[in-house]
Design a protein around this motif. Structure first.
Motif, PDB file in Angstrom:
ATOM      1  N   TYR A  44       0.522 -11.303  -6.732  1.00 27.60           N
ATOM      2  CA  TYR A  44      -0.594 -11.079  -5.824  1.00 27.60           C
ATOM      3  C   TYR A  44      -1.092 -12.408  -5.261  1.00 27.60           C
ATOM      4  CZ  TYR A  44      -1.075  -6.155  -7.056  1.00 27.60           C
ATOM      5  OH  TYR A  44      -0.855  -4.818  -7.215  1.00 27.60           O
ATOM      6  N   ILE A  86      -3.317  -6.875  -0.653  1.00 27.87           N
ATOM      7  CA  ILE A  86      -2.965  -5.657  -1.385  1.00 27.87           C
ATOM      8  C   ILE A  86      -1.443  -5.533  -1.445  1.00 27.87           C
ATOM      9  CG2 ILE A  86      -3.170  -3.123  -1.385  1.00 27.87           C
ATOM     10  CD1 ILE A  86      -5.860  -3.506   0.082  1.00 27.87           C
ATOM     11  N   ILE A  87      -0.941  -4.925  -2.484  1.00 27.04           N
ATOM     12  CA  ILE A  87       0.504  -4.760  -2.654  1.00 27.04           C
ATOM     13  C   ILE A  87       1.139  -4.206  -1.370  1.00 27.04           C
ATOM     14  CG2 ILE A  87       0.272  -2.441  -3.650  1.00 27.04           C
ATOM     15  CD1 ILE A  87       2.707  -3.124  -5.432  1.00 27.04           C
ATOM     16  N   TYR A 101       2.955   1.429  -6.138  1.00 20.81           N
ATOM     17  CA  TYR A 101       2.018   1.492  -5.013  1.00 20.81           C
ATOM     18  C   TYR A 101       0.960   2.582  -5.167  1.00 20.81           C
ATOM     19  CZ  TYR A 101       5.267  -1.489  -2.362  1.00 20.81           C
ATOM     20  OH  TYR A 101       6.067  -2.527  -1.940  1.00 20.81           O
ATOM     21  N   SER A 106      -2.761   0.472  -8.320  1.00 14.09           N
ATOM     22  CA  SER A 106      -3.472  -0.557  -7.560  1.00 14.09           C
ATOM     23  C   SER A 106      -4.854  -0.826  -8.149  1.00 14.09           C
ATOM     24  CB  SER A 106      -3.592  -0.139  -6.090  1.00 14.09           C
ATOM     25  OG  SER A 106      -2.320  -0.098  -5.474  1.00 14.09           O
ATOM     26  N   HIS A 109      -4.322  -2.889 -11.297  1.00 16.29           N
ATOM     27  CA  HIS A 109      -3.973  -4.269 -10.969  1.00 16.29           C
ATOM     28  C   HIS A 109      -5.191  -5.039 -10.461  1.00 16.29           C
ATOM     29  CE1 HIS A 109       0.669  -3.656 -10.546  1.00 16.29           C
ATOM     30  NE2 HIS A 109       0.193  -3.304 -11.728  1.00 16.29           N
ATOM     31  N   LEU A 133      -9.473   1.884  -1.682  1.00 11.96           N
ATOM     32  CA  LEU A 133      -9.153   1.218  -2.944  1.00 11.96           C
ATOM     33  C   LEU A 133     -10.421   0.741  -3.630  1.00 11.96           C
ATOM     34  CD1 LEU A 133      -7.274  -0.061  -5.037  1.00 11.96           C
ATOM     35  CD2 LEU A 133      -6.916  -1.970  -3.446  1.00 11.96           C
ATOM     36  N   SER A 224       3.358   1.746   0.951  1.00 13.88           N
ATOM     37  CA  SER A 224       1.901   1.871   0.932  1.00 13.88           C
ATOM     38  C   SER A 224       1.466   3.226   1.470  1.00 13.88           C
ATOM     39  CB  SER A 224       1.261   0.762   1.770  1.00 13.88           C
ATOM     40  OG  SER A 224       1.439  -0.501   1.177  1.00 13.88           O
TER      41      SER A 224
END
Length: 302
Positions: A44, A86-87, A101, A106, A109, A133, A224
């Motif tokens: 990240y 963000i991923i 994802y 998320s 994480h 999120l 995503s």
């Protein structure tokens, strides 16, 4: 939490010193206040600027932490401003495994990042996908959030039928990104009705947004959509009445859909406040940056 425990040296094209905390989260300092934090084999990209209470910022779909750069000089005067890609976006990894994802992953994480940086309780600001999120994180870990700011965000879709239909749309869009490429996708994405009000932006701003979108990894964007799109995430409509965190909802006058969503949210939870910005669409921070920056600061100081 399943945090990475194996240590391996990273190469970034610049000198970097690895370090690992007691929970096994590994980071490498690239330069002052810029970090790579590895969680469960996902790197990240995180930046930190300023001192004081932590303000963590989460960008929208197709964006990255650069979304917030214009506001950092103002906000860092009073807060430690933290941005996270963000991923699947920006300089954060875009793994092929779809399970990485999910909104649930998320959220976990994000909690690991916050724990690693020792910044809880944190002020949390999220735009659109980043707002979903932020809300999902706040529902799971409310004790770690001081104030919540949601820009053009929703608690999800109410019914399983709506979510199923949206998943089909997102799957098809993901397939299209991988089949036809990022340029074809961005050409279509920037013309969707949600962003119509951005047609009034000057050419430099339009190009900056386009460049940001084009810099993303097609795999990251497709995953995503499938993993943490509105159709994939759980609905929080039945739970937001219980949320005790002081919350500000910001919408644009021209974005009627998210204006109505915010109005319904404040009807359910009276601790939430809704502020609607005149002559702005979905991305208030892009279309009315001075007003947006001031709104955020006033809410945080109140």
């Amino acid at each position: 939490m399943g945090i990475t425990n194996k240590s391996r040296k990273k190469s970034f094209g610049t000198s970097a010193n690895d370090r690992k905390d007691s929970k096994g989260v590994k980071s490498a300092i690239l330069k002052v206040k810029t970090m790579i934090i590895e969680i469960e084999n996902v790197n990240y990209h995180v930046t930190i600027d300023g001192e004081g209470e932590a303000l963590l910022l989460l960008h929208g779909f197709t964006g990255d932490s650069g979304t917030w750069h214009p506001f950092i000089p103002l906000w860092k005067k009073d807060y430690k401003v933290i941005t996270v890609d963000i991923i699947g976006h920006g300089k954060t990894d875009s793994p092929k495994e779809l399970e990485k994802y999910t909104m649930k992953e998320s959220v976990k994480h994000l909690k690991d990042v916050i724990d690693y940086l020792h910044i809880a309780p944190v002020h949390l600001l999220g735009y659109s996908m980043g707002g979903r999120l932020a809300l999902a994180y706040c529902m799971e870990y409310p004790e770690t959030v001081k104030k919540l700011i949601l820009e053009s965000a929703s608690p999800g879709l109410r019914t399983e039928m709506e979510r199923r239909q949206r998943r089909i749309q997102d799957d098809n869009l993901g397939d299209s990104i991988l089949e036809h490429g990022i340029i074809n996708f961005v050409n279509k994405w920037e013309k969707i009705p949600l962003f119509k009000s951005q047609d009034r932006l000057d050419l430099a701003n339009k190009q900056a947004i386009r460049n940001q979108r084009l810099a993303n990894n097609p795999i990251g964007l497709a995953n995503s959509l499938r993993g943490m799109g509105t159709g994939a995430q759980s609905s929080y409509w039945s739970q937001i009445s219980k949320l005790q965190v002081e919350t500000l909802l910001i919408t644009g006058e021209l974005d009627r859909k998210f204006f109505q969503i915010a109005e319904e949210m404040v009807e359910i939870n009276k601790k939430m406040r809704h502020l609607n910005v005149n002559d702005a669409g979905h991305a208030i921070h892009v279309e009315k940056p001075e007003i947006f920056g001031t709104i955020v600061m006033e809410f945080l100081r109140s």
